[in-house]
Design a protein around this motif. Structure first.
Motif, PDB file in Angstrom:
ATOM      1  N   PRO B 129       0.813  -1.231   0.000  1.00 11.75           N
ATOM      2  CA  PRO B 129       0.000   0.000   0.000  1.00 11.75           C
ATOM      3  C   PRO B 129       0.841   1.273   0.000  1.00 11.75           C
ATOM      4  CG  PRO B 129      -0.038  -1.051   2.163  1.00 11.75           C
ATOM      5  CD  PRO B 129       0.633  -2.011   1.241  1.00 11.75           C
ATOM      6  N   ASP B 130       2.091   1.180   0.447  1.00 12.83           N
ATOM      7  CA  ASP B 130       2.931   2.387   0.462  1.00 12.83           C
ATOM      8  C   ASP B 130       3.535   2.680  -0.908  1.00 12.83           C
ATOM      9  OD1 ASP B 130       2.404   2.651   3.130  1.00 12.83           O
ATOM     10  OD2 ASP B 130       4.164   1.503   3.756  1.00 12.83           O
ATOM     11  N   ASP B 131       3.449   1.731  -1.804  1.00  9.86           N
ATOM     12  CA  ASP B 131       4.058   1.916  -3.128  1.00  9.86           C
ATOM     13  C   ASP B 131       3.062   2.390  -4.181  1.00  9.86           C
ATOM     14  OD1 ASP B 131       7.015   0.583  -3.133  1.00  9.86           O
ATOM     15  OD2 ASP B 131       5.703  -0.383  -1.686  1.00  9.86           O
ATOM     16  N   PHE B 132       1.783   2.363  -3.859  1.00 11.01           N
ATOM     17  CA  PHE B 132       0.744   2.764  -4.817  1.00 11.01           C
ATOM     18  C   PHE B 132      -0.258   3.670  -4.096  1.00 11.01           C
ATOM     19  CE2 PHE B 132       2.555  -1.184  -6.227  1.00 11.01           C
ATOM     20  CZ  PHE B 132       2.749  -0.991  -7.588  1.00 11.01           C
ATOM     21  N   ARG B 133      -0.557   4.812  -4.711  1.00 13.01           N
ATOM     22  CA  ARG B 133      -1.480   5.740  -4.032  1.00 13.01           C
ATOM     23  C   ARG B 133      -2.942   5.282  -4.170  1.00 13.01           C
ATOM     24  NH1 ARG B 133      -0.198  11.226  -7.002  1.00 13.01           N
ATOM     25  NH2 ARG B 133       1.805  10.174  -7.313  1.00 13.01           N
ATOM     26  N   ALA B 134      -3.210   4.552  -5.216  1.00 12.14           N
ATOM     27  CA  ALA B 134      -4.574   4.058  -5.440  1.00 12.14           C
ATOM     28  C   ALA B 134      -4.532   2.911  -6.434  1.00 12.14           C
ATOM     29  CB  ALA B 134      -5.474   5.171  -5.977  1.00 12.14           C
ATOM     30  N   VAL B 135      -5.501   2.027  -6.333  1.00  8.12           N
ATOM     31  CA  VAL B 135      -5.666   0.986  -7.353  1.00  8.12           C
ATOM     32  C   VAL B 135      -7.097   1.031  -7.867  1.00  8.12           C
ATOM     33  CG1 VAL B 135      -3.878  -0.531  -6.385  1.00  8.12           C
ATOM     34  CG2 VAL B 135      -6.277  -0.855  -5.714  1.00  8.12           C
ATOM     35  N   ILE B 136      -7.226   0.735  -9.154  1.00 11.75           N
ATOM     36  CA  ILE B 136      -8.552   0.661  -9.785  1.00 11.75           C
ATOM     37  C   ILE B 136      -8.653  -0.742 -10.380  1.00 11.75           C
ATOM     38  CG2 ILE B 136     -10.137   1.660 -11.469  1.00 11.75           C
ATOM     39  CD1 ILE B 136      -8.256   4.206 -11.376  1.00 11.75           C
ATOM     40  N   ALA B 137      -9.501  -1.557  -9.789  1.00 11.77           N
ATOM     41  CA  ALA B 137      -9.593  -2.961 -10.183  1.00 11.77           C
ATOM     42  C   ALA B 137     -10.850  -3.162 -11.023  1.00 11.77           C
ATOM     43  CB  ALA B 137      -9.634  -3.844  -8.933  1.00 11.77           C
ATOM     44  N   VAL B 138     -10.638  -3.573 -12.260  1.00 15.78           N
ATOM     45  CA  VAL B 138     -11.769  -3.782 -13.165  1.00 15.78           C
ATOM     46  C   VAL B 138     -12.127  -5.271 -13.157  1.00 15.78           C
ATOM     47  CG1 VAL B 138     -12.630  -3.493 -15.518  1.00 15.78           C
ATOM     48  CG2 VAL B 138     -10.958  -1.874 -14.594  1.00 15.78           C
ATOM     49  N   GLY B 139     -13.341  -5.594 -12.757  1.00 10.38           N
ATOM     50  CA  GLY B 139     -13.828  -6.972 -12.807  1.00 10.38           C
ATOM     51  C   GLY B 139     -13.141  -7.899 -11.838  1.00 10.38           C
ATOM     52  N   ILE B 214      -6.606  -4.974   3.898  1.00  5.66           N
ATOM     53  CA  ILE B 214      -6.345  -3.938   2.897  1.00  5.66           C
ATOM     54  C   ILE B 214      -6.641  -2.573   3.511  1.00  5.66           C
ATOM     55  CG2 ILE B 214      -7.052  -2.995   0.660  1.00  5.66           C
ATOM     56  CD1 ILE B 214      -7.561  -5.871  -0.278  1.00  5.66           C
ATOM     57  N   ASP B 215      -5.634  -1.721   3.500  1.00 10.29           N
ATOM     58  CA  ASP B 215      -5.724  -0.421   4.150  1.00 10.29           C
ATOM     59  C   ASP B 215      -5.993   0.659   3.095  1.00 10.29           C
ATOM     60  OD1 ASP B 215      -5.478   1.899   5.568  1.00 10.29           O
ATOM     61  OD2 ASP B 215      -3.347   1.644   6.038  1.00 10.29           O
ATOM     62  N   THR B 216      -7.243   1.011   2.961  1.00 13.10           N
ATOM     63  CA  THR B 216      -7.602   1.984   1.916  1.00 13.10           C
ATOM     64  C   THR B 216      -7.222   3.415   2.288  1.00 13.10           C
ATOM     65  OG1 THR B 216      -9.849   2.173   2.806  1.00 13.10           O
ATOM     66  CG2 THR B 216      -9.494   0.563   1.045  1.00 13.10           C
ATOM     67  N   MET B 217      -6.832   3.626   3.548  1.00 13.82           N
ATOM     68  CA  MET B 217      -6.321   4.954   3.912  1.00 13.82           C
ATOM     69  C   MET B 217      -4.928   5.157   3.293  1.00 13.82           C
ATOM     70  SD  MET B 217      -8.619   6.477   5.679  1.00 13.82           S
ATOM     71  CE  MET B 217      -7.848   7.772   6.652  1.00 13.82           C
ATOM     72  N   GLN B 243     -16.331  -6.179   1.911  1.00  8.85           N
ATOM     73  CA  GLN B 243     -15.329  -6.672   2.865  1.00  8.85           C
ATOM     74  C   GLN B 243     -14.125  -5.753   2.992  1.00  8.85           C
ATOM     75  OE1 GLN B 243     -14.218 -10.793   2.114  1.00  8.85           O
ATOM     76  NE2 GLN B 243     -16.195 -11.145   1.175  1.00  8.85           N
ATOM     77  N   ILE B 244     -13.972  -4.834   2.027  1.00  9.32           N
ATOM     78  CA  ILE B 244     -12.800  -3.947   2.061  1.00  9.32           C
ATOM     79  C   ILE B 244     -13.266  -2.573   2.527  1.00  9.32           C
ATOM     80  CG2 ILE B 244     -10.900  -2.945   0.730  1.00  9.32           C
ATOM     81  CD1 ILE B 244     -11.164  -5.304  -1.218  1.00  9.32           C
ATOM     82  N   LYS B 245     -12.994  -2.277   3.776  1.00 10.48           N
ATOM     83  CA  LYS B 245     -13.476  -1.033   4.366  1.00 10.48           C
ATOM     84  C   LYS B 245     -12.886   0.161   3.614  1.00 10.48           C
ATOM     85  CE  LYS B 245     -13.763   1.290   8.800  1.00 10.48           C
ATOM     86  NZ  LYS B 245     -13.226   1.387  10.168  1.00 10.48           N
ATOM     87  N   GLY B 246     -13.757   1.052   3.196  1.00 10.96           N
ATOM     88  CA  GLY B 246     -13.297   2.270   2.517  1.00 10.96           C
ATOM     89  C   GLY B 246     -13.187   2.125   1.010  1.00 10.96           C
TER      90      GLY B 246
END
Lengths: 130, 285
Positions: B129-139, B214-217, B243-246
């Motif tokens: 999580p420290d290496d990526f600011r955000a992920v966009i998961a399609v499908g 998974i830490d969405t913060m 199940q993934i908060k945030g």
């Protein structure tokens, strides 16, 4: 809604329409298989020889052999044949993943000729909605 | 006037798990870096519409790699690859993405992926999580479960199989030219890659019991799934999102398995609010 490809009255016309379709002619090249399409308790057998549909047989076909079959309920086929099918009825492969259709028999041959089969079924849909 | 795309293709040499790979990638734009990962048996060409979109590339620096063995990323010279069956593993896939990001000097890139790439997006959010600011998961779904993969690489099954899958894993409401492009792209990769990639997709990816970690913060998680997708249903993605908060989930109406390629304008409609939100957050951080 009747399932158009089962109706024996359409057999000759549909055979000619398939064989005249530009995409189908490419997709079906080299195909020599008998394909059973089953809708509930009814079925037809589409006979391919060297890429040409030679017969669509839905009468007295109960004892005819086939290489692979695509099976679905009448309800599944009616949904599939709608101009814009609902989700999970728009394609055979996706429909199989969701349990709405089944493929049986020589499935390796079926997958190898999937383009011809899917184009054929798309043409049936076009005819259903003419 | 000659029309030239703003997209540039390059090769970079990456060492992953001790083996050097010559990796092809396309890039365009400037701004927030975003790695665009292709689907199983596909390659970076799936992302061509995004890479050419003036609005997106005015804010984002897009990088669309081809995984090793895919498209112009040839098998490595140092491996007798013909003596082993190609198989994409979770560990290799993670390390590949980290190596690519590091080699290109990307600063906490966004990671967007489709299917195989989409599942990786969540594995990266979980592990790095420290290496990526955000992920966009399609499908995406929590896990795929067992599947018969042999017919994806079988001497008696023609390439038409993959082509038809491409065509019919796009929704029937979408333009014919895009659906046919998806089917064409599905035929491009070498025969072993679809089966090999699906090993990760069906077997090696499994978030069971890990979703709450998974830490969405630290790394924001977005999910997009098409309502027509027969492989990952909206219901399966919703279950995962719960199940993934945030995390934030959006259902894409009239879309199936390859949103960014099967109807780029509609996909953009769903993507832009996410990209704008990430851009806003990036300003304030």
């Amino acid at each position: 809604m009747a399932v158009c490809f089962i109706d024996p009255k359409n057999a000759v016309e549909f055979k000619d329409i398939l064989n005249a379709d530009k995409e189908f002619k490419i997709a079906a090249r080299y195909m020599t298989k008998d394909v059973c399409i089953e809708a509930g308790d009814t079925k037809c057998i589409v006979k391919f020889r060297d890429g040409v549909v030679t017969q669509i047989k839905s009468e007295n076909a109960f004892a005819d052999p086939w290489d692979f079959a695509i099976r679905g309920s009448i309800d599944s086929w009616e949904k599939f044949l709608q101009p814009i099918p609902p989700r999970f009825y728009d394609g055979i492969f996706g429909g199989m993943l969701r349990g709405n259709f089944r493929m049986e028999g020589d499935t390796v041959a079926a997958l190898s000729h999937l383009w011809a089969v899917t184009r054929m079924l798309d043409i049936f849909r076009e005819q259903q909605n003419k | 006037m000659v029309k030239v795309d703003p997209v540039v293709g390059k090769y970079i040499h990456l060492t992953v798990q001790g083996i050097e790979y010559r990796v092809f990638y396309e890039e365009s734009g400037q701004g927030i870096p975003m790695i665009c990962m292709h689907s199983g048996g596909g390659d970076g060409m799936e992302w061509r519409a995004l890479l050419n979109d003036p609005e997106i590339i005015s804010k984002y620096h897009l990088i669309a790699p081809n995984l090793p063995y895919h498209g112009k990323s040839l098998p490595p010279e140092s491996v007798e690859w013909w003596k082993q069956e190609y198989r994409l593993t979770r560990n290799f896939f993670i390390e590949f993405n980290l190596a690519l990001s590091q080699a290109l000097g990307l600063e906490r890139p966004v990671y967007i992926g489709c299917y195989v790439g989409g599942h990786m997006a969540l594995d990266l959010a979980l592990e790095y999580p420290d290496d990526f600011r955000a992920v966009i998961a399609v499908g995406v779904a929590q896990r795929r479960g067992p599947a018969t993969l042999d017919t994806f690489y079988h001497p008696s099954v023609s390439n038409h199989y993959r082509m038809v899958n491409g065509m019919y894993f796009s929704a029937p409401t979408n333009p014919q030219e895009y659906r046919r492009e998806v089917s064409w792209c599905s035929m491009q990769c070498a025969a072993p890659t679809t089966k090999g990639d699906l090993y990760y997709y069906f077997v090696d990816h499994d978030l069971s019991g890990k979703t709450q970690l998974i830490d969405t913060m630290s790394c924001a998680v977005y999910m997009l799934t098409g309502d027509y997708d027969p492989t990952t249903t909206v219901e399966a993605s919703l279950e995962l999102a719960a199940q993934i908060k945030g995390s934030k989930f959006t259902e894409m109406k009239g879309m199936s398995h390859a949103g960014m390629a099967e109807n780029p304008p509609v996909f953009k409609k769903y993507l832009m609010p996410i990209l704008n939100e990430i851009a806003e957050k990036s300003k304030s951080n």
